[in-house]
Design a protein around this motif. Structure first.
Motif, PDB file in Angstrom:
ATOM      1  N   LEU A  48       0.826  -1.206   0.000  1.00 54.53           N
ATOM      2  CA  LEU A  48       0.000   0.000   0.000  1.00 54.53           C
ATOM      3  C   LEU A  48       0.862   1.259   0.000  1.00 54.53           C
ATOM      4  O   LEU A  48       0.527   2.249  -0.653  1.00 54.53           O
ATOM      5  N   LEU A  49       1.984   1.220   0.727  1.00 57.94           N
ATOM      6  CA  LEU A  49       2.885   2.372   0.739  1.00 57.94           C
ATOM      7  C   LEU A  49       3.493   2.601  -0.643  1.00 57.94           C
ATOM      8  O   LEU A  49       3.690   3.756  -1.065  1.00 57.94           O
ATOM      9  N   LEU A  50       3.778   1.532  -1.353  1.00 58.99           N
ATOM     10  CA  LEU A  50       4.324   1.673  -2.707  1.00 58.99           C
ATOM     11  C   LEU A  50       3.284   2.278  -3.651  1.00 58.99           C
ATOM     12  O   LEU A  50       3.619   3.079  -4.536  1.00 58.99           O
ATOM     13  N   VAL A  51       2.021   1.903  -3.470  1.00 54.00           N
ATOM     14  CA  VAL A  51       0.956   2.511  -4.270  1.00 54.00           C
ATOM     15  C   VAL A  51       0.903   4.014  -4.011  1.00 54.00           C
ATOM     16  O   VAL A  51       0.812   4.831  -4.938  1.00 54.00           O
ATOM     17  N   LEU A  52       0.988   4.399  -2.725  1.00 57.41           N
ATOM     18  CA  LEU A  52       0.971   5.821  -2.372  1.00 57.41           C
ATOM     19  C   LEU A  52       2.178   6.559  -2.956  1.00 57.41           C
ATOM     20  O   LEU A  52       2.068   7.712  -3.373  1.00 57.41           O
ATOM     21  N   SER A  53       3.343   5.885  -2.980  1.00 58.23           N
ATOM     22  CA  SER A  53       4.552   6.544  -3.490  1.00 58.23           C
ATOM     23  C   SER A  53       4.516   6.754  -4.995  1.00 58.23           C
ATOM     24  O   SER A  53       5.302   7.538  -5.534  1.00 58.23           O
ATOM     25  N   ASN A  54       3.602   6.079  -5.680  1.00 63.39           N
ATOM     26  CA  ASN A  54       3.458   6.265  -7.122  1.00 63.39           C
ATOM     27  C   ASN A  54       2.391   7.289  -7.480  1.00 63.39           C
ATOM     28  O   ASN A  54       2.106   7.517  -8.657  1.00 63.39           O
ATOM     29  N   MET A  55       1.802   7.896  -6.455  1.00 55.52           N
ATOM     30  CA  MET A  55       0.770   8.910  -6.674  1.00 55.52           C
ATOM     31  C   MET A  55       1.362  10.300  -6.492  1.00 55.52           C
ATOM     32  O   MET A  55       2.394  10.467  -5.835  1.00 55.52           O
ATOM     33  N   GLU A  56       0.709  11.290  -7.085  1.00 55.33           N
ATOM     34  CA  GLU A  56       1.167  12.674  -6.983  1.00 55.33           C
ATOM     35  C   GLU A  56       0.403  13.394  -5.871  1.00 55.33           C
ATOM     36  O   GLU A  56      -0.824  13.451  -5.895  1.00 55.33           O
ATOM     37  N   PHE A  57       1.144  13.919  -4.903  1.00 56.57           N
ATOM     38  CA  PHE A  57       0.560  14.695  -3.813  1.00 56.57           C
ATOM     39  C   PHE A  57       1.064  16.136  -3.901  1.00 56.57           C
ATOM     40  O   PHE A  57       2.273  16.369  -4.026  1.00 56.57           O
ATOM     41  N   LYS A  58       0.141  17.063  -3.828  1.00 55.09           N
ATOM     42  CA  LYS A  58       0.493  18.477  -3.795  1.00 55.09           C
ATOM     43  C   LYS A  58      -0.177  19.088  -2.571  1.00 55.09           C
ATOM     44  O   LYS A  58      -1.330  19.521  -2.612  1.00 55.09           O
ATOM     45  N   LEU A  59       0.554  19.093  -1.457  1.00 53.37           N
ATOM     46  CA  LEU A  59       0.005  19.508  -0.175  1.00 53.37           C
ATOM     47  C   LEU A  59       0.641  20.816   0.283  1.00 53.37           C
ATOM     48  O   LEU A  59       1.831  21.050   0.040  1.00 53.37           O
ATOM     49  N   ASP A  60      -0.133  21.648   0.933  1.00 53.53           N
ATOM     50  CA  ASP A  60       0.368  22.913   1.475  1.00 53.53           C
ATOM     51  C   ASP A  60       1.072  22.623   2.795  1.00 53.53           C
ATOM     52  O   ASP A  60       0.432  22.503   3.837  1.00 53.53           O
ATOM     53  N   MET A  61       2.383  22.516   2.764  1.00 54.28           N
ATOM     54  CA  MET A  61       3.142  22.159   3.972  1.00 54.28           C
ATOM     55  C   MET A  61       3.223  23.306   4.969  1.00 54.28           C
ATOM     56  O   MET A  61       3.554  23.096   6.133  1.00 54.28           O
ATOM     57  N   GLU A  62       2.926  24.532   4.533  1.00 56.50           N
ATOM     58  CA  GLU A  62       2.941  25.657   5.468  1.00 56.50           C
ATOM     59  C   GLU A  62       1.669  25.725   6.301  1.00 56.50           C
ATOM     60  O   GLU A  62       1.649  26.344   7.365  1.00 56.50           O
ATOM     61  N   ASN A  63       0.630  25.101   5.846  1.00 61.52           N
ATOM     62  CA  ASN A  63      -0.626  25.064   6.600  1.00 61.52           C
ATOM     63  C   ASN A  63      -0.561  23.883   7.573  1.00 61.52           C
ATOM     64  O   ASN A  63      -1.195  22.843   7.383  1.00 61.52           O
ATOM     65  N   CYS A  64       0.193  24.042   8.632  1.00 62.89           N
ATOM     66  CA  CYS A  64       0.454  22.925   9.552  1.00 62.89           C
ATOM     67  C   CYS A  64       0.286  23.300  11.018  1.00 62.89           C
ATOM     68  O   CYS A  64       0.582  22.505  11.901  1.00 62.89           O
ATOM     69  N   SER A  65      -0.196  24.509  11.293  1.00 64.23           N
ATOM     70  CA  SER A  65      -0.242  24.991  12.673  1.00 64.23           C
ATOM     71  C   SER A  65      -1.213  24.235  13.560  1.00 64.23           C
ATOM     72  O   SER A  65      -1.125  24.333  14.786  1.00 64.23           O
ATOM     73  N   PHE A  66      -2.150  23.491  12.967  1.00 62.88           N
ATOM     74  CA  PHE A  66      -3.123  22.758  13.777  1.00 62.88           C
ATOM     75  C   PHE A  66      -2.877  21.250  13.773  1.00 62.88           C
ATOM     76  O   PHE A  66      -3.702  20.493  14.282  1.00 62.88           O
TER      77      PHE A  66
END
Length: 435
Positions: free
Chosen positions: A147-165
């Motif tokens: 399952l982790l390998l499936v996730l690693s083959n997907m494209e994620f575009k996450l806002d890493m600065e929006n992490c205060s909560f």
């Protein structure tokens, strides 16, 4: 038949849902939060606490113990991600740093490497129980890594600065960035509460009021890249004074979520603000739609973290043997009722991946079951009867199940009984995946 773990079954559903969209995964994806929460549960399962320590061990402590350099003496990709999570000033707890790390690892496609490094670091692997942990069970580890390998083959575009909560919740607030031209005074009246900088008021005619950059109740997260997380009284004013006359880039966290309702992690703080400032008006920002009207809960319901939780009577449970299909339910419910166990009022919380039953008086969690553990659910077939029940694996934590257990409840009316049965059925039908 190979043993199954309910967490892996539910995780597979979330991963397949993410993959079915066949697009880049962003923070707006409805399945992202559940997927991250399940990854967290897997990494916490079987993690043993130190005997002589006041620090609660979390999976973040495992990852920060991994070797810094690769065999060639270079900084490893894993260590760079760990270091970025460690130095993030918006995070104050091990839970927040672990969650930031998971999001960053998804974005950089490095989650399988993290688990592989962990498994090859004996002093860290020993922190996990060999009988309970998925990471130390060979039959469970292989499908988890797949399952982790499936996730690693997907494209994620996450806002890493929006992490205060992330310290408090996987649910992220609406985050917007505003650029303000140089001005003499921005015009924000601020209140510092629990390490957050809330906007109490906008001075009429000021730059912030004219540009509509924020609303009362919103949070100033950072100014020109300087984080205000856990800031002291007056710190935002000091930064603004230092930048007077300079262009400002302000990151604002909205008090309303994407669906227009109140962002749940802010409920207590907003109540405190209203108590201190009765005149505070929480108006919706112009960029968001007005909040939809939320129906008031019936006397047999209550709100918990923005969800409706049902108030029902727990009638008890009974072991029904090695068969848990729907055909045994009508015979199983009488077995529970014949035991004459004292009924108690409980709160039944039907979440996306599992249900939780809590004693309404003591607030103690009596049990929780992920939907893949549930084999059937139904209403007792008696005229005008409001009893419903579900069958669940009696010992889901053990590789070999010891049988099934029937758990029975009584709802306040027939309609609510049918609603509960339908919601539980929807939950486990969506998780009929096997790893």
């Amino acid at each position: 038949m190979a043993p199954k773990d309910p967490l892996l079954g539910t995780l597979k559903v979330c991963v397949m849902n993410l993959k079915s969209d066949d697009v880049t995964v962003t923070d707006r994806n409805p399945h992202l939060g559940s997927c991250c929460e399940l990854l967290e549960l897997v990494l916490r399962k079987g993690l043993q606490q130190p005997v002589l320590s006041l620090v609660h061990r979390d999976y973040w402590h495992c990852f920060e113990q991994l070797p810094i350099q690769d065999p060639c003496g270079r900084l490893s990709t894993v260590s760079l991600v760990v270091e970025q999570a460690r130095v993030c000033r918006k995070l104050l707890s091990a839970q927040g740093r672990g969650r930031y790390l998971l999001r960053l690892a998804l974005s950089r496609k490095t989650l399988p490497q993290f688990v592989t490094h962990l498994l090859h670091t004996p002093r860290v692997v020993e922190w996990y129980s060999p009988t309970l942990s998925i990471l130390r069970n060979e039959e469970f580890l292989e499908p988890f890594m797949s399952l982790l390998l499936v996730l690693s083959n997907m494209e994620f575009k996450l806002d890493m600065e929006n992490c205060s909560f992330l310290d408090e919740s996987w649910l992220l607030p609406v985050c917007e960035i505003y650029e303000v031209v140089p001005c003499r005074e921005v015009g924000l009246v601020l209140r510092y509460l629990s390490g957050r900088v809330f906007i109490l008021e906008l001075t009429p005619g000021c730059q912030a009021h004219v540009d509509k950059i924020a609303c009362p109740g919103d949070i100033i997260d950072e100014i020109n890249g300087t984080s205000l997380r856990n800031s002291k009284n007056g710190q935002a004013g000091v930064i603004l004074s230092r930048l007077k006359g300079c262009p400002l880039t302000i990151r604002v966290l909205r008090w309303r979520a994407h669906d227009g309702t109140v962002y749940r992690p802010l409920l207590k703080l907003l109540r405190a603000l209203r108590t201190e400032n009765p005149s505070l008006q929480l108006c919706p920002p112009s960029s968001l739609q007005p909040a939809p009207k939320v129906p008031s809960p019936s006397p047999s319901q209550c709100f918990k973290e923005g969800r409706i939780v049902y108030i029902v009577q727990f009638l008890g449970k009974a072991n029904i043997g090695m068969f848990g299909g729907k055909e045994v339910l009508q015979h199983a419910v009488p077995q529970v009722l014949q035991k004459n166990q004292p009924s108690k009022e409980v709160l039944l919380d039907l979440k996306e991946t599992h249900l939780t039953c809590t004693d309404s008086s003591s607030k103690q969690v009596l049990f929780e079951h992920h939907y893949p553990e549930i084999s059937c659910v139904g209403r007792y077939s008696q005229p005008d009867y409001t009893v419903f029940a579900f069958c669940v694996a009696d010992s889901p934590e053990t590789p070999q199940s010891t049988g099934f257990c029937c758990v029975a409840f009584k709802a306040s009316n027939i309609k609510e009984c049918e609603d509960l049965v339908c919601r539980i059925a929807t939950g486990f039908k969506h998780t009929e995946w096997f790893v």
